[in-house]
Design an enzyme around this catalytic site. Structure first.
Site, mmCIF file in Angstrom:
data_model
loop_
_atom_site.group_PDB
_atom_site.id
_atom_site.type_symbol
_atom_site.label_atom_id
_atom_site.label_comp_id
_atom_site.label_asym_id
_atom_site.label_seq_id
_atom_site.Cartn_x
_atom_site.Cartn_y
_atom_site.Cartn_z
ATOM 1 N N THR A 131 -4.909 -5.935 7.890
ATOM 2 C CA THR A 131 -5.191 -6.976 6.899
ATOM 3 C C THR A 131 -4.823 -8.305 7.554
ATOM 4 O O THR A 131 -4.264 -8.337 8.641
ATOM 5 C CB THR A 131 -4.395 -6.738 5.583
ATOM 6 N N ASN A 150 -8.932 -2.912 5.183
ATOM 7 C CA ASN A 150 -7.963 -1.824 5.066
ATOM 8 C C ASN A 150 -7.409 -1.458 6.436
ATOM 9 O O ASN A 150 -6.772 -2.285 7.064
ATOM 10 C CB ASN A 150 -8.522 -0.614 4.321
ATOM 11 N N ASP A 185 -7.516 3.410 -0.512
ATOM 12 C CA ASP A 185 -6.491 2.754 -1.327
ATOM 13 C C ASP A 185 -6.439 3.304 -2.753
ATOM 14 O O ASP A 185 -5.527 2.976 -3.509
ATOM 15 C CB ASP A 185 -6.729 1.239 -1.370
ATOM 16 N N SER A 232 -1.846 -3.882 -2.092
ATOM 17 C CA SER A 232 -0.507 -4.440 -1.898
ATOM 18 C C SER A 232 -0.553 -5.924 -1.521
ATOM 19 O O SER A 232 0.504 -6.549 -1.366
ATOM 20 C CB SER A 232 0.231 -3.667 -0.800
#
Length: 576
Positions: A379, A399, A421, A451
């Site tokens: 990321t 990802n 995810d 996240s």
């Protein structure tokens, strides 16, 4: 003793959902009247992207125009981390009226996706690597729609001008760097096996040498289509047809309807108070803001002054343990499930969690009621402050590094593997070791839990814009960044600070190499914490700070990738 907490009753969830809008509105921060930065600041994970953003600011663009340029540039020069085949979150503050907005450009599951699509029907167990490699791993991209939306609703320049530096970079060639090479190491075989990825990203079937000039005219063409036609340049017409045909030919589920239905969602940011400061951060479908609020508000109830480093770390670990536990149970896409954000971020709830923390002993994660289960993180993030006081904290991703290792020929970008995810089976860890329950189960059109935690911290004397990549470790790094800001550290020092992490399961404390001295390690182990020193550091934090009294700005790029990222500042008179 473990806290007596289980899944929240529906009536209690409904009550706090009804309160949440009022709670957010009441917490909106205000900066001093007339406060303006004396300059501009951009911190990003790649110097080529930072330079593109600064060029747009020099053209007269604002922070949001620059965000479009940096975002598109990172998608080009950091294909391992993000791109047009992925998604992201844009946390924005508009200086003219103080408006705060969270632009959700997260990917969506295809409409043909099903709850158990990655499970073997005979055994009920996951099929190996289907959430990581290949067409089924890819959710519908959101970043192209995010670029168009931010430019049209918050930027000052035409989209074509904001994208011009990136189009030029794609056509003339960007420079393959050390981070590109390091992240490609474990994906080279998958990239080499894909007929679209291999010619775009490899040289004679192998990882390019550092310094290789990489041209990508297909990426430039897609950006031109966006500039000319807006979102329709990607989600309809030739680009969309090519994407759908390529994904379906490889065995995927995408349809024209999937792309045509994609929409950016504007959401209210999560806003809370912490040690006299206002923290503005990501709401669901990010789990980061809720976990950040829970952790910091648990810690706010402890007397901090006078505690040694081991005591502070013990309390932080215990707070993170509880926040990550709640993440696994309660969080998901708010358009599909009831997410009790107001309850989970209420100081009274934090007080209840705090009461279960023993000051001298670790609480084994298995003692916390919840789920029945027991990183290769990437990321990217960038932070921007412009001379008007506009702020942008943007985290975007495909990802895992290099996404699903698949490029549809003629498009110039990798597809994501965001389907990993989702919680593909209750209690089963994903590639980052994170576990989840039904709130994050796969459903058609649903956004997977993330996240990513772009964040502003607004105090009486300073404002911070920060965030980082790092998979499950994003949240713990942003927690640490806010605490370091509390201590008065500058942008570069916050980005450089050694890191620790705990995510509920597995029940261990991860440490960067050399993060703790021997005495502190021994004190934590004496409390019952299991410490694991990782072989290499993690994260890539990007921080910008605005000093409200003098107007001075700072930009700090994470030094873990030396001579790759870049923090850049400029005098305000040049950019107004």
């Amino acid at each position: 003793m473990p806290e007596p907490q289980f899944r929240l009753p529906r009536w209690l969830v409904a009550f706090f959902l009804a309160l949440s809008a009022g709670l957010v509105a009441a917490a909106m921060p205000a900066l001093p009247a007339g406060a303006k930065p004396a300059g501009v600041a951009i911190a990003s994970a790649n110097a080529q992207a930072t330079d593109a953003g600064m060029e747009v600011l020099r053209k007269g663009g604002n922070a949001f125009d620059a965000a479009v340029a940096v975002s598109a540039a990172l998608g080009l020069v950091e294909p391992e981390s993000s791109g047009l085949g992925g998604g992201g979150f844009f946390l924005l503050r508009r200086a003219s009226d103080g408006r705060l907005v969270f632009v959700d450009a997260r990917e969506r599951a295809p409409l043909a996706a099903t709850r158990d699509m990655f499970l073997d029907p005979a055994t009920g167990e996951p099929r190996p690597r289907q959430t990581i490699d290949g067409p089924l791993a890819a959710a519908i991209p959101g970043l192209p729609a995010g670029l168009v939306h931010v430019a049209a609703n918050y930027g000052r320049l035409p989209l074509a001008e904001s994208l011009a530096p990136v189009i030029r970079l794609a056509e003339q060639g960007w420079i393959f760097g050390e981070k590109n090479r390091a992240m490609m190491g474990w994906r080279e075989a998958q990239l080499a096996a894909d007929p679209g990825a291999a010619p775009l990203l490899l040289v004679e079937g192998r990882t390019p040498e550092v310094g290789t000039r990489m041209r990508n005219p297909d990426y430039a063409a897609v950006l031109r289509a966006l500039a000319e036609r807006g979102a329709a340049g990607f989600y309809e017409g030739e680009v969309a047809e090519r994407l759908v045909a390529g994904v379906r030919a490889a065995g995927g589920l995408w349809t024209q309807e999937d792309l045509a239905q994609y929409r950016v969602v504007e959401r209210e940011p999560l806003v809370f108070r912490h040690r006299g400061r206002t923290v503005v951060t990501a709401p669901p479908p990010s789990s980061g803001g809720v976990a950040l609020a829970q952790t910091l508000q648990i810690l706010d109830g402890f007397a901090w002054a006078g505690r040694d480093e081991a005591e502070r770390l013990h309390l932080r670990i215990e707070a993170m343990r509880r926040a990550y536990r709640d993440r696994a149970i309660h969080l998901g896409d708010p358009d599909f499930v009831e997410v009790p954000v107001a309850l989970l971020t209420d100081p009274a709830y934090a007080a209840g969690l705090r009461a279960g923390i023993h000051p001298e002993k670790a609480t084994p994660s298995e003692m916390l009621p919840g789920i029945s289960a027991i990183e290769r993180p990437d990321t990217t993030h960038f932070s921007i402050i412009d001379a008007e006081g506009n702020l942008a904290a943007v985290t975007q991703t495909v990802n895992l590094p290099y996404g699903n290792a698949m490029v549809i020929p003629g498009t110039g970008f990798l597809l994501n593997n965001e389907m990993d995810d989702f919680s593909i089976k209750p209690g089963l860890p994903n590639a980052f070791g994170l576990v989840g329950e039904d709130a994050n189960a796969i459903a058609p059109g649903k956004r997977p839990l993330s996240s990513m935690t772009p964040t502003f911290v607004i105090g009486e004397d300073r404002v911070a814009v920060l965030g980082t990549p790092g998979g499950s470790r994003i949240i713990s790094m942003v927690i640490q960044g806010v605490l370091a800001f509390d201590e008065g550290l500058g942008a570069e020092a916050i980005a450089a600070a050694p890191r620790i992490h705990h995510q509920y399961l597995p029940d261990q404390v991860s440490l960067e190499p050399g993060a703790l001295d021997a005495a502190t390690r021994a004190a934590l182990e004496a409390r019952g914490h299991v410490l694991k020193e990782e072989p290499r550091p993690w994260g890539n934090m990007q921080v910008a700070i605005w000093h409200l009294d003098s107007g001075r700005v700072e930009a700090g790029a994470d030094p873990r990738w030396k001579q790759v990222g870049k923090g850049s500042t400029g005098e305000g008179s040049i950019f107004r």
